[in-house]
Write an enzyme that holds these catalytic residues in place. Structure first.
Site, PDB file in Angstrom:
ATOM      1  N   ASP A 126      -3.084 -21.956  -0.085  1.00  0.00           N
ATOM      2  CA  ASP A 126      -3.378 -20.634   0.476  1.00  0.00           C
ATOM      3  C   ASP A 126      -3.525 -20.660   1.997  1.00  0.00           C
ATOM      4  O   ASP A 126      -4.100 -19.742   2.578  1.00  0.00           O
ATOM      5  CB  ASP A 126      -4.657 -20.062  -0.156  1.00  0.00           C
ATOM      6  CG  ASP A 126      -5.903 -20.837   0.250  1.00  0.00           C
ATOM      7  OD1 ASP A 126      -5.769 -22.027   0.570  1.00  0.00           O
ATOM      8  OD2 ASP A 126      -6.996 -20.251   0.244  1.00  0.00           O
ATOM      9  N   GLU A 127      -2.997 -21.700   2.647  1.00  0.00           N
ATOM     10  CA  GLU A 127      -3.230 -21.832   4.082  1.00  0.00           C
ATOM     11  C   GLU A 127      -2.024 -22.473   4.766  1.00  0.00           C
ATOM     12  O   GLU A 127      -1.403 -23.390   4.228  1.00  0.00           O
ATOM     13  CB  GLU A 127      -4.473 -22.699   4.301  1.00  0.00           C
ATOM     14  CG  GLU A 127      -4.955 -22.765   5.720  1.00  0.00           C
ATOM     15  CD  GLU A 127      -6.307 -23.465   5.792  1.00  0.00           C
ATOM     16  OE1 GLU A 127      -6.924 -23.439   6.869  1.00  0.00           O
ATOM     17  OE2 GLU A 127      -6.754 -24.033   4.770  1.00  0.00           O
TER      18      GLU A 127
END
Length: 233
Positions: free
Chosen positions: A95-96
């Site tokens: 998610d990054e």
């Protein structure tokens, strides 16, 4: 991505907006993701679900089993969206990501950060925080601020040294990327409680005590890049 797993589940259950929501680990053991409402209830990451189940559900809370196929698919959509907005991208986790940007490419970086947020929201339905800085560690610190203080609009740029100093003075040292719990305890014993305390420390002495990684963290916090973007096809 803000509250990634929980946000993915809510994306397909819009009727759950406003209700506390958690995602549980394999076999529904522990909490691995929380919505803002669950955080406001005081639900902690990693807590066994059986310990909080009754009060959580009594407040209208909803728990989901982990759905890694869904999270992987949504992650791919987010990364594909980000690839359209930067010349270089490093996928750091599910998610990054780190993006390489410059004023010559993006113009006003804070405004461009808002454009990134808008496009990701429009194309995926997910909300992201954007942290901007001259090094990876400062960008991570900026992202922490973007998520912690809603008044930032979800975007923080730490190129300005005065703004950087103000943030460091009020941010606990444990919020620094790469400073774990055990190291935090050791640093606090040396009266290093904030990021500002860490930056003011002797980097070489810290290297002698804790290794080259901590020295590089300090240098990155001072604006000297020590970690390159890991760009892969």
């Amino acid at each position: 991505v803000n509250n990634f797993y929980a946000s993915c589940e809510r994306l397909f259950r819009p009727e759950l907006r406003g209700r506390p929501l958690v995602v549980l680990s394999n076999n529904d053991g522990c909490v691995v993701s929380r919505s803002y409402e669950a955080k406001a209830m005081g639900i902690k990451m990693g807590v066994p679900y059986f310990q909080i189940r009754e009060p959580f559900e009594a407040h209208g809370g909803v728990a989901f089993s982990s759905n890694y196929a869904l999270y992987g698919d949504m992650s791919s959509r987010v990364m594909s969206t980000l690839e359209t907005m930067a010349p270089e991208l490093e996928v750091y986790s599910i998610d990054e990501a780190f993006l390489a940007l410059s004023a010559s490419f993006a113009g006003d970086l804070t405004a461009y950060g808002q454009q990134i947020r808008q496009r990701v929201l429009q194309w995926t339905g997910l909300t992201v925080g954007v942290g901007i800085g001259p090094t990876k560690t400062l960008a991570k610190l900026a992202n922490y601020a973007a998520k912690k203080w809603p008044a930032t609009g979800g975007v923080v740029d730490l190129h300005d040294e005065l703004r950087r100093a103000r943030l460091m003075a009020i941010t606990p040292v444990e919020e620094v990327w790469g400073i774990g719990r055990r190291l935090t305890v050791k640093l606090q014993r040396q009266a290093i409680h904030t990021v500002a305390d860490l930056v003011a420390s002797d980097a070489k002495r810290l290297r002698a005590q804790y290794g080259v990684v901590v020295e590089r963290i300090v240098q990155e916090l001072r604006g000297l890049p020590c970690a390159e973007l890991a760009v892969e096809p």
